[in-house]
Design a protein around this motif. Structure first.
Motif, short mmCIF file in Angstrom:
data_model
loop_
_atom_site.label_atom_id
_atom_site.label_comp_id
_atom_site.label_asym_id
_atom_site.label_seq_id
_atom_site.Cartn_x
_atom_site.Cartn_y
_atom_site.Cartn_z
N GLU A 70 0.81 -1.20 0.00
CA GLU A 70 0.00 0.00 0.00
C GLU A 70 0.85 1.27 0.00
O GLU A 70 0.32 2.36 0.00
CB GLU A 70 -0.92 0.00 1.22
N GLY A 71 2.15 1.13 0.00
CA GLY A 71 3.01 2.29 -0.01
C GLY A 71 3.62 2.52 1.37
O GLY A 71 3.27 1.85 2.35
N PRO A 72 4.52 3.48 1.48
CA PRO A 72 5.20 3.73 2.75
C PRO A 72 4.27 4.33 3.79
O PRO A 72 3.26 4.95 3.46
CB PRO A 72 6.31 4.71 2.35
N SER A 73 4.62 4.14 5.02
CA SER A 73 3.89 4.76 6.13
C SER A 73 4.89 5.33 7.11
O SER A 73 6.06 4.94 7.12
CB SER A 73 2.99 3.73 6.83
N GLU A 216 22.06 5.32 11.69
CA GLU A 216 21.62 4.93 10.36
C GLU A 216 20.11 4.63 10.36
O GLU A 216 19.42 4.91 9.39
CB GLU A 216 22.39 3.69 9.90
N GLY A 217 19.62 4.08 11.47
CA GLY A 217 18.19 3.85 11.59
C GLY A 217 17.40 5.14 11.58
O GLY A 217 16.33 5.24 10.98
N THR A 218 17.94 6.18 12.26
CA THR A 218 17.30 7.49 12.25
C THR A 218 17.21 8.02 10.83
O THR A 218 16.15 8.52 10.39
CB THR A 218 18.11 8.49 13.10
N ARG A 219 18.29 7.93 10.11
CA ARG A 219 18.33 8.42 8.73
C ARG A 219 17.31 7.70 7.85
O ARG A 219 16.60 8.34 7.06
CB ARG A 219 19.75 8.21 8.18
N ARG A 220 17.23 6.38 7.99
CA ARG A 220 16.29 5.61 7.19
C ARG A 220 14.84 5.98 7.51
O ARG A 220 14.01 6.19 6.62
CB ARG A 220 16.51 4.12 7.43
N GLU A 221 14.50 6.08 8.80
CA GLU A 221 13.13 6.40 9.19
C GLU A 221 12.77 7.84 8.86
O GLU A 221 11.61 8.14 8.56
CB GLU A 221 12.94 6.11 10.67
N LEU A 222 13.74 8.73 8.91
CA LEU A 222 13.50 10.12 8.52
C LEU A 222 13.10 10.19 7.05
O LEU A 222 12.13 10.86 6.68
CB LEU A 222 14.76 10.95 8.78
N TRP A 223 13.83 9.48 6.20
CA TRP A 223 13.52 9.45 4.77
C TRP A 223 12.14 8.84 4.54
O TRP A 223 11.38 9.30 3.68
CB TRP A 223 14.58 8.66 4.02
N GLN A 224 11.83 7.80 5.28
CA GLN A 224 10.52 7.16 5.13
C GLN A 224 9.40 8.12 5.49
O GLN A 224 8.36 8.17 4.82
CB GLN A 224 10.46 5.90 6.02
N THR A 225 9.60 8.89 6.55
CA THR A 225 8.59 9.87 6.97
C THR A 225 8.41 10.95 5.92
O THR A 225 7.28 11.32 5.57
CB THR A 225 9.00 10.50 8.31
N LEU A 226 9.51 11.44 5.37
CA LEU A 226 9.42 12.49 4.34
C LEU A 226 8.76 11.96 3.07
O LEU A 226 8.05 12.68 2.37
CB LEU A 226 10.81 13.04 4.03
N VAL A 228 6.35 9.91 2.94
CA VAL A 228 4.90 9.94 3.16
C VAL A 228 4.37 11.38 3.03
O VAL A 228 3.34 11.62 2.41
CB VAL A 228 4.57 9.37 4.56
N LEU A 229 5.07 12.33 3.62
CA LEU A 229 4.59 13.71 3.65
C LEU A 229 4.72 14.42 2.30
O LEU A 229 4.06 15.44 2.08
CB LEU A 229 5.34 14.51 4.71
N THR A 230 5.55 13.91 1.41
CA THR A 230 5.76 14.58 0.12
C THR A 230 5.16 13.83 -1.06
O THR A 230 5.33 14.25 -2.19
CB THR A 230 7.26 14.79 -0.15
N LYS A 231 4.47 12.73 -0.81
CA LYS A 231 3.94 11.94 -1.93
C LYS A 231 2.75 12.64 -2.57
O LYS A 231 2.07 13.46 -1.94
CB LYS A 231 3.56 10.54 -1.47
#
Length: 231
Positions: A70-73, A216-226, A228-231
């Motif tokens: 269903e896409g990123p969350s 590195e986990g912070t970086r990955r989850e930050l990108w995942q959050t962005l 969602v917010l920019t899709k």
């Protein structure tokens, strides 16, 4: 009977045993080749082991394919009990309205720096290596990749004079806006200890995601959050 003759006589029996074992194996068409799947998603669920009736050997079968992704969350914020005690604001809370001096400028309301899709706020202190890494990543991976009106990055340097802040920014080649929290009161409004700290805000200034310290986990989850917010 000599031992050598006994050994020769036993070979046919061994071969017969091997042949019988091979005969009990499922046909090649019934076997499923196991492939390495992506850690993020597999097109097939776990390979299931089913048993046939009688003395037939078990067969490996693939379960029904999963539905399309269903896409990123936005990833959940997972904190230990100790880290949770260091946080005064959480996901869903409005980010505090802060007015701080801007590096090389006058006092600025942080809300004037918010972007239309997302705002990343980085609290940092120059003497921490994680903060230096975060400054580099924020500039390269976010500030340089998005239009500032769409996704903005705001740094808040905690308990440091402007000279030390500018030197750290020069070393990291970071040019996104910086506010100076000279006495640490702005940081005290959101938590205690544990720097750097990153918050992602939605267009209304509410906290969507955050993390304590930087990895590195912070970086990955930050990108995942962005994403969602920019899709």
């Amino acid at each position: 009977m000599p031992a050598r003759l006994l050994s020769l006589l036993s070979i046919p029996a061994l071969l017969a045993g091997c042949a019988g074992s091979a005969a009990n194996q499922p046909p090649v068409s019934d076997q499923v080749a196991l492939q390495t799947q992506s850690p993020l998603r597999s097109d097939l669920s776990t390979i299931a082991l089913s048993s046939n009736s009688g003395d037939q050997p078990p067969r490996y079968v693939a379960r029904k394919a999963l539905p399309p992704a269903e896409g990123p969350s936005v990833p959940p914020v997972m904190l230990s009990t100790g880290h949770a005690k260091l946080c005064k604001v959480r996901v869903g809370d409005p980010f505090p309205r802060l007015t701080l001096p801007k590096l090389g400028g006058s006092s600025t309301d942080i809300s004037s720096l918010y972007a239309s899709n997302a705002t990343v706020v980085l609290f940092w202190h120059p003497d921490r290596w994680m903060a230096r890494t975060a400054l580099i990543d924020m500039q390269r991976d976010i500030a340089a990749q998005f239009a500032a009106a769409q996704v903005s990055v705001v740094g808040i340097a905690v308990r440091q004079p402007q000279g030390a802040v500018q030197a750290a920014l020069n070393q990291a080649q970071a040019s996104f806006p910086q506010l100076i929290d000279t006495d640490g009161q702005a940081f005290a409004s959101i938590g205690t200890q544990a720097l750097p700290r990153i918050y992602v805000l939605d267009p209304d200034g509410k906290i969507v995601w955050f993390d304590i310290e930087y990895s590195e986990g912070t970086r990955r989850e930050l990108w995942q959050t962005l994403a969602v917010l920019t899709k």
